[in-house]
Structure formats: C-alpha cells, structure tokens
Scaffold this motif. Structure first.
Motif, PDB file in Angstrom:
ATOM      1  N   ASN A   1     -39.562  13.235  -5.504  1.00 33.41           N
ATOM      2  CA  ASN A   1     -40.298  13.449  -6.749  1.00 33.41           C
ATOM      3  C   ASN A   1     -41.562  14.278  -6.566  1.00 33.41           C
ATOM      4  O   ASN A   1     -42.523  14.129  -7.325  1.00 33.41           O
ATOM      5  N   ARG A   2     -41.565  15.149  -5.590  1.00 31.36           N
ATOM      6  CA  ARG A   2     -42.744  16.003  -5.393  1.00 31.36           C
ATOM      7  C   ARG A   2     -42.930  16.924  -6.599  1.00 31.36           C
ATOM      8  O   ARG A   2     -41.969  17.252  -7.294  1.00 31.36           O
ATOM      9  N   PRO A   3     -44.156  17.368  -6.859  1.00 26.20           N
ATOM     10  CA  PRO A   3     -44.387  18.284  -7.974  1.00 26.20           C
ATOM     11  C   PRO A   3     -43.620  19.594  -7.792  1.00 26.20           C
ATOM     12  O   PRO A   3     -43.355  20.032  -6.664  1.00 26.20           O
ATOM     13  N   ASP A   4     -43.256  20.219  -8.905  1.00 27.25           N
ATOM     14  CA  ASP A   4     -42.598  21.519  -8.842  1.00 27.25           C
ATOM     15  C   ASP A   4     -43.531  22.556  -8.219  1.00 27.25           C
ATOM     16  O   ASP A   4     -44.757  22.401  -8.224  1.00 27.25           O
ATOM     17  N   ASP A   5     -42.930  23.638  -7.724  1.00 25.52           N
ATOM     18  CA  ASP A   5     -43.728  24.702  -7.128  1.00 25.52           C
ATOM     19  C   ASP A   5     -44.740  25.276  -8.108  1.00 25.52           C
ATOM     20  O   ASP A   5     -45.781  25.823  -7.702  1.00 25.52           O
ATOM     21  N   ASP A   6     -44.453  25.171  -9.408  1.00 27.13           N
ATOM     22  CA  ASP A   6     -45.376  25.697 -10.406  1.00 27.13           C
ATOM     23  C   ASP A   6     -46.736  25.016 -10.339  1.00 27.13           C
ATOM     24  O   ASP A   6     -47.737  25.565 -10.814  1.00 27.13           O
ATOM     25  N   SER A   7     -46.789  23.821  -9.770  1.00 27.45           N
ATOM     26  CA  SER A   7     -48.060  23.120  -9.628  1.00 27.45           C
ATOM     27  C   SER A   7     -48.931  23.734  -8.534  1.00 27.45           C
ATOM     28  O   SER A   7     -50.125  23.427  -8.449  1.00 27.45           O
TER      29      SER A   7
ATOM     30  N   THR B   1     -45.721  29.264  -1.369  1.00 25.28           N
ATOM     31  CA  THR B   1     -44.706  28.294  -1.771  1.00 25.28           C
ATOM     32  C   THR B   1     -43.301  28.715  -1.345  1.00 25.28           C
ATOM     33  O   THR B   1     -42.392  27.881  -1.283  1.00 25.28           O
TER      34      THR B   1
ATOM     35  N   GLN C   1     -52.449  17.569 -10.613  1.00 19.55           N
ATOM     36  CA  GLN C   1     -51.098  17.236 -10.164  1.00 19.55           C
ATOM     37  C   GLN C   1     -51.033  17.150  -8.644  1.00 19.55           C
ATOM     38  O   GLN C   1     -50.412  16.241  -8.085  1.00 19.55           O
TER      39      GLN C   1
ATOM     40  N   TYR D   1     -50.458  13.566  -6.506  1.00 22.70           N
ATOM     41  CA  TYR D   1     -49.366  13.430  -5.530  1.00 22.70           C
ATOM     42  C   TYR D   1     -49.917  13.074  -4.154  1.00 22.70           C
ATOM     43  O   TYR D   1     -49.387  12.187  -3.469  1.00 22.70           O
TER      44      TYR D   1
END
Length: 283
Positions: free
Chosen positions: A26-32, A40, A120, A124
């Motif tokens: 559930n890691r944040p998306d690369d957009d974060s 990235t 974000q 995390y």
C-alpha cells in the motif's frame, strides 16, 4: 538423489510478515513523489535489516543512492560500510533495522528539504516508524543528518509516549565529510576530522542505551578513516542470490552519462577486480 552439502547462505526474506507486507503493498503512488525531486523511475527501496522483532536500534537515513538502487536494500554503499563499523563499535552486529526518510533517490538535495512537508510521504514514513518503534524492543534511534533528524522529530512529537523511551543519537551523515568539502571548499581532511569528532561525541550514550551482541569497543575514531572503521554488509541483509561483492568495501556502481538526464537514467555496474574469477579470453 541426496543434495550435496555446501555453504549455507543467509538472505533477507523480504516483506512476508505483517505489517510490512501491507506497508509495501500500500505504498503511495509515484505521483506522491514529484519527478523534479525524485528518481522514481528506479523504483522504491524500503529498508535493510531485521523486520522480525529482534532489532534493538533503528537507523534513519536519507535516500537510496546507486548501490542501493541495484541491491534493493538501503545503506549498502560506502555510507553503509561506515555505518556498519559504527554499529560494531557499540556492540551491534545484527540486531538493527534501517529506514530512509525517502523511498526514492533524491534528484538534487534541495528536494529533500522541500518534500519534508509532503504529507503523503510523511504519513507513509510515520507508518513505518510506528511499526518499528511502537511497542517493540528498539531502545535507540540513530538519525543520519538533518533530514533524518527532522523526520524523526516530526514523528516523535506525535508519538510522545513511544518516543519517551527511546534514545536519539543525531549524528552527521556517513558521507557528510565529502559533501561538506565540496560545498564549502574546505579540505576533505578537515571535514572528515569534524565528522569523526561528532561520531565520537555520541558513542558513549548510544552504547549505554543498547544491549550489545558483540564486544563493545568505544576507542574513539581518529581524525581520518582507518581500515578498521568500515565493515562489510552482512549477507543476510540482502535478497537471496546476491553476489558477495555487492556487500564489499569496493565501489561498484556509479551514475554515468554526458548530461544530467542521461546520468539520471543510467547506472554503470562494474564487478570489482578482486571479484572477477573468469579466465582471460584466448586469442
């Protein structure tokens, strides 16, 4: 057929237990992680060390570099070798866990300070810190540099009961000396002496808050690195099947290219000479 008996190799099993399996999934998306500040394209790199509850010290670093990008574990390059030596001085050989402020390599140091305000990313990171520091056996935290100290302080402010039982050693990053020399123009010998003096200042208190696994040696560092100050990365810290030279002192990965974008996209890996076992080609 009976299997032949050989060397028993150890390796890191990865993220097979909770809460770490879910944290990785559930890691944040690369957009974060804005591409202007992070590489990235090389993927996230999560940790190094024990996730089985046996860790007694947590090391909080900054971000993965070239060696870490290839090995998929943090702090395995020269910074990791120096850190491994410091842990050995306070009697720790295996009961550690390491985490970075950022999952991705920073593309320019300015982004490190800017992204400390990225909620974000902070949320995390704090979830990992909760998993590793709340109701665990960890008794000390080593923060490597200003970014790590700021990130830990932010977490500890919101987790005062858990943080109250932890000793914090906020020390200069293992490669502080090289960066300070480049940035200030001071001789590397001077910045190295400054770094090692800083580490010496923290050794007694850090050792006092840890239960040693091996003999403690609080002999102060000198004014320059010596051969005994660095230590190889243990085999069990890396994924199965990794070559031994990934854990050795010799540097083997560098960014390469003729411009900034090519260097961002390219890492050149060279097997160190001492690890090359193949015979020369016959003409």
């Amino acid at each position: 057929m009976e299997a032949s008996v050989g060397v028993v190799h150890q390796s890191c099993p990865g993220y097979v237990s909770e809460p770490f399996a879910t944290l990785v999934a559930n890691r944040p998306d690369d957009d974060s992680y804005p591409a202007a500040d992070f590489r990235t394209e090389w993927g996230p790199i999560f940790h190094r060390g024990r996730l089985d509850g046996t860790a007694r010290v947590l090391v909080l670093g900054q971000d993965p570099a070239t060696h870490e990008t290839i090995s998929r574990r943090i702090l395995v390059g020269e910074a990791g070798q120096r850190l491994q030596g410091l842990l050995a001085k306070v009697g720790i050989s295996e009961s550690y866990v390491m985490l970075n402020v950022y999952l991705y390599s920073l593309y320019g140091q300015g982004g490190g300070n800017r992204q400390l305000k990225n909620q974000q990313i902070a949320d995390y990171r704090n979830a990992w810190l909760d998993a590793l520091l709340v109701n665990t056996e960890v008794t000390a935290v080593v923060a490597l540099g200003d970014l790590a100290t700021s990130a830990y302080t932010s977490w500890s402010t919101s987790r005062a009961p858990a943080a109250s039982g932890l000793h914090l050693s906020s020390i200069r990053h293992p490669t502080y000396a090289e960066g300070a020399a480049r940035g200030s123009g001071r001789p590397l010998a001077e910045t190295t002496a400054d770094q090692l003096a800083n580490w010496n200042d923290h050794l007694p208190a850090l050792a006092a808050h840890l239960t040693p696994e091996i003999a403690v040696d609080l002999t102060p560092y000198g004014t320059a690195w010596s051969a005994g100050d660095l230590a190889p990365i243990p085999e069990r810290d890396l994924p199965p099947g990794t070559p031994a030279w990934w854990r050795d002192i010799a540097s083997w990965a560098v960014r390469s290219g003729t411009d900034a974008q090519q260097k961002r996209a390219t890492i050149t890996v060279t097997v160190p000479k001492g690890a090359r076992a193949w015979p020369p080609l016959k003409k």
